[in-house]
Design a protein around this motif. Sequence first.
Motif, PDB file in Angstrom:
ATOM      1  N   GLU A  44       3.887 -14.549   9.592  1.00  0.00           N
ATOM      2  CA  GLU A  44       3.341 -13.142   9.769  1.00  0.00           C
ATOM      3  C   GLU A  44       2.190 -14.010   8.785  1.00  0.00           C
ATOM      4  O   GLU A  44       2.238 -14.645   7.954  1.00  0.00           O
ATOM      5  CB  GLU A  44       3.253 -12.422   8.278  1.00  0.00           C
ATOM      6  N   ARG A  46       0.232 -12.473   6.778  1.00  0.00           N
ATOM      7  CA  ARG A  46      -0.217 -12.257   5.662  1.00  0.00           C
ATOM      8  C   ARG A  46       0.139 -13.871   4.632  1.00  0.00           C
ATOM      9  O   ARG A  46      -0.490 -13.749   3.870  1.00  0.00           O
ATOM     10  CB  ARG A  46       0.248 -11.337   4.648  1.00  0.00           C
ATOM     11  N   TRP A  47       1.571 -14.622   5.502  1.00  0.00           N
ATOM     12  CA  TRP A  47       1.721 -15.517   4.437  1.00  0.00           C
ATOM     13  C   TRP A  47       1.174 -16.673   5.228  1.00  0.00           C
ATOM     14  O   TRP A  47       1.095 -17.727   4.134  1.00  0.00           O
ATOM     15  CB  TRP A  47       2.957 -15.899   4.381  1.00  0.00           C
ATOM     16  N   ASP A 120       3.650 -11.974  -5.524  1.00  0.00           N
ATOM     17  CA  ASP A 120       3.652 -10.805  -4.897  1.00  0.00           C
ATOM     18  C   ASP A 120       4.763 -10.051  -4.306  1.00  0.00           C
ATOM     19  O   ASP A 120       4.760  -8.685  -4.371  1.00  0.00           O
ATOM     20  CB  ASP A 120       3.315 -11.013  -2.925  1.00  0.00           C
ATOM     21  N   ARG A 121       6.116 -10.692  -4.480  1.00  0.00           N
ATOM     22  CA  ARG A 121       7.509  -9.933  -4.454  1.00  0.00           C
ATOM     23  C   ARG A 121       8.011 -10.029  -5.720  1.00  0.00           C
ATOM     24  O   ARG A 121       8.579 -11.289  -6.085  1.00  0.00           O
ATOM     25  CB  ARG A 121       8.140  -9.681  -3.190  1.00  0.00           C
ATOM     26  N   ASP A 171      12.694  -6.047   0.235  1.00  0.00           N
ATOM     27  CA  ASP A 171      11.591  -5.945  -0.484  1.00  0.00           C
ATOM     28  C   ASP A 171      11.783  -5.058  -1.345  1.00  0.00           C
ATOM     29  O   ASP A 171      11.314  -4.358  -1.603  1.00  0.00           O
ATOM     30  CB  ASP A 171      10.223  -6.417   0.213  1.00  0.00           C
ATOM     31  N   ASN A 173       8.240  -5.128  -2.841  1.00  0.00           N
ATOM     32  CA  ASN A 173       7.572  -4.141  -2.796  1.00  0.00           C
ATOM     33  C   ASN A 173       7.759  -2.754  -1.841  1.00  0.00           C
ATOM     34  O   ASN A 173       6.864  -1.878  -1.996  1.00  0.00           O
ATOM     35  CB  ASN A 173       6.616  -4.962  -2.427  1.00  0.00           C
ATOM     36  N   PHE A 177       5.256   0.697  -3.206  1.00  0.00           N
ATOM     37  CA  PHE A 177       4.958   1.223  -2.719  1.00  0.00           C
ATOM     38  C   PHE A 177       4.699   2.765  -2.071  1.00  0.00           C
ATOM     39  O   PHE A 177       4.147   3.093  -2.369  1.00  0.00           O
ATOM     40  CB  PHE A 177       4.475   0.992  -0.966  1.00  0.00           C
ATOM     41  N   TRP A 227       9.579  -5.019   8.059  1.00  0.00           N
ATOM     42  CA  TRP A 227       8.197  -5.376   7.983  1.00  0.00           C
ATOM     43  C   TRP A 227       8.396  -6.260   9.629  1.00  0.00           C
ATOM     44  O   TRP A 227       7.393  -6.826   9.658  1.00  0.00           O
ATOM     45  CB  TRP A 227       8.489  -6.613   7.234  1.00  0.00           C
ATOM     46  N   ASN A 257       2.208  -1.722   6.897  1.00  0.00           N
ATOM     47  CA  ASN A 257       1.344  -2.986   6.243  1.00  0.00           C
ATOM     48  C   ASN A 257       0.881  -2.988   7.650  1.00  0.00           C
ATOM     49  O   ASN A 257       0.643  -2.230   8.788  1.00  0.00           O
ATOM     50  CB  ASN A 257       2.348  -4.327   5.845  1.00  0.00           C
ATOM     51  N   GLN A 282      -2.112  -2.456   5.388  1.00  0.00           N
ATOM     52  CA  GLN A 282      -2.595  -3.517   4.723  1.00  0.00           C
ATOM     53  C   GLN A 282      -2.392  -4.624   4.207  1.00  0.00           C
ATOM     54  O   GLN A 282      -1.555  -4.938   5.669  1.00  0.00           O
ATOM     55  CB  GLN A 282      -1.539  -3.344   2.929  1.00  0.00           C
ATOM     56  N   ASP A 283      -2.971  -5.469   4.037  1.00  0.00           N
ATOM     57  CA  ASP A 283      -3.088  -7.208   4.480  1.00  0.00           C
ATOM     58  C   ASP A 283      -4.736  -7.839   4.754  1.00  0.00           C
ATOM     59  O   ASP A 283      -5.189  -9.513   4.814  1.00  0.00           O
ATOM     60  CB  ASP A 283      -2.226  -7.573   4.993  1.00  0.00           C
ATOM     61  N   LYS A 303      -6.116  -6.927  -0.341  1.00  0.00           N
ATOM     62  CA  LYS A 303      -5.039  -7.807  -1.641  1.00  0.00           C
ATOM     63  C   LYS A 303      -6.052  -9.009  -0.453  1.00  0.00           C
ATOM     64  O   LYS A 303      -5.314 -10.452  -0.463  1.00  0.00           O
ATOM     65  CB  LYS A 303      -4.085  -7.680  -1.238  1.00  0.00           C
TER      66      LYS A 303
HETATM   67  C1  BGC Z   1       3.082  -8.024   0.773  1.00  0.00           C
HETATM   68  C2  BGC Z   1       2.783  -7.694   1.956  1.00  0.00           C
HETATM   69  C3  BGC Z   1       3.612  -8.094   3.024  1.00  0.00           C
HETATM   70  C4  BGC Z   1       4.809  -7.211   3.055  1.00  0.00           C
HETATM   71  C5  BGC Z   1       5.628  -8.072   4.928  1.00  0.00           C
HETATM   72  C6  BGC Z   1       4.854  -7.641   0.846  1.00  0.00           C
HETATM   73  O1  BGC Z   1       6.151  -8.312   0.067  1.00  0.00           O
HETATM   74  O2  BGC Z   1       3.075  -7.136  -0.762  1.00  0.00           O
HETATM   75  O3  BGC Z   1       1.365  -8.170   1.820  1.00  0.00           O
HETATM   76  O4  BGC Z   1       2.371  -7.087   4.402  1.00  0.00           O
HETATM   77  O5  BGC Z   1       6.053  -8.327   2.168  1.00  0.00           O
HETATM   78  O6  BGC Z   1       5.858  -9.326   4.737  1.00  0.00           O
END
Ligand code: BGC
Length: 371
Positions: A44, A46-47, A120-121, A171, A173, A177, A227, A257, A282-283, A303
Motif C-alpha cells: 500500500e 500509505r506504508w 499509527d495503529r 485495525d 483505527n 475513524f 483495507w 481510505n 485518506q492518505d 495525514k
Molecule cells: C491507517 C490508514 C491506512 C489504513 C490501511 C490505517 O490504520 O491509518 O492511513 O489507509 O490503515 O492501511
Amino acid sequence: MKRFLIVLASLVALLLPTMAFAGGSQEGKGSKLQVGVVLPTKDEERWTQDQTRFQDAFAKAGYNVQILFSEKDSAKEKANVESFISNGVKAIIICPVDGSAAAAAADEAHKAGIKVISYDRLIRDTASVDYYVTFDSVAVGAAWAQYLVDRAAQNGGKGLHLYIYAGAASDNNAFIFFQGAWGVIQPKIADGTFVIENSSEAIALQGKKTLTREEEAKIIGQVTTNWSPSDAKNISESNLTAAPNSAKGVCYVLSPNDQTARAIGDSFAADKAVTKYYTTGQDADRASIQYIIDGKQSMTVLKDVRTLVADAINTATLYLQGKVPPQTNTYNNGKIDVPAKPSAIVSVTKDNVKAAIVDSGYYPASDFTGL
Ligand code: BGC
C-alpha cells in the motif's frame, strides 16, 4: 516546509549522539542498532510513504534506517520484532498488522526492557505499549462525514442515499475513524437528511448518537473493506446489485481510505442508475490526488507522514535519553490508557489540492496531470 526542515534538523541533531541505525552506510563499524521500525505492508502506498519519509529523515543526516515489513502477516511481524530484540534495540516503533495479535510481540519486547512505540495503529489488549504516535483519527472520520453533510446541505433535500464502508476490524483505527464519522453523520440520519442504503446493522443503530465498541463492530463487520481494494470493489458492487434504482441517483459514499475509495468509486461510476457520487478517503495517495483532480474522488484526508515520522523519532529519542515524551491524550487499548499526542489532519478537495499537496512540498506538481 521551512519550519518542518528546522524541526527535523533539530530532531536529527538531538538524535544522532544517542542512536545508531543498522545498515547506515556512514555508521561507524560496531555501533549498535538502537531502534527498529516495523511496518505492516509494502503493498500500500500509505506504508511505502512512511518508509520513504523515515529514510528521508535519516538520509539527510547521512544515515539509513532499518525498516522491516510484515507482509500483512502477524507471525512475520513477531519474527521481525524478535530479530530486533536479539539485535539489542532499545526501542521499537511498530505499526501492527492486527492490533490484538501484536500484543504477544509487544510483551516479548517489553520483557526484554525495550520501549514499545505503537505507530499509527494502536496495539491492543496488552500493558506493554509505552506510547502511541498517531494522527487525530477521530478527526479523520469526522472530516469524511462533514464533507458529505456539507454536500447534502448544498444540494438540499431529504432521504439522500448514503452508503457506508469501513476499514479492517483487526485495525483499531477502523473503529476510531468510524466513531468520528458517526458522531457527525448520525444526527443527519436521525433528522431524515440521509437514508442508509447498504447496512441493516447501521440502520438498526441509527437512533444512537454514541455507539459502544460492540455496536461499532457489528456495523464494521457488515461493511468492512478489510483495507483491500478488491474487497472494496466486491462489497460495493454487491451493494449496488442489491439496491433498487430508487436507492441510487445521487449517492453519498463514506469510503474509508484512498485505495478503497478508488475501488468503490469505480463501482459507483460503472452503475448506470448512479447519476453522481461523492466519495471520501485518506492518505493522499498519488493515485487519489489524480482522481480528485479528475473529479473521480471527492476528497481525501492528508495525514502528513513527515509529522508522524518526526514524532516517532522524537519519542524514541526521548526514551533513549530516559525522558518522558509529551502527552495530551490517552487511548484505551482494552487494557491500559496509552499516552499520546495526536497530530492534526487536513481535508483535501479539488479546491485546495494544489495548496495542500503541491505548495506544501508533499509531492511535486510533476507527479500529476491537469493540476
Ligand atoms: C491507517 C490508514 C491506512 C489504513 C490501511 C490505517 O490504520 O491509518 O492511513 O489507509 O490503515 O492501511
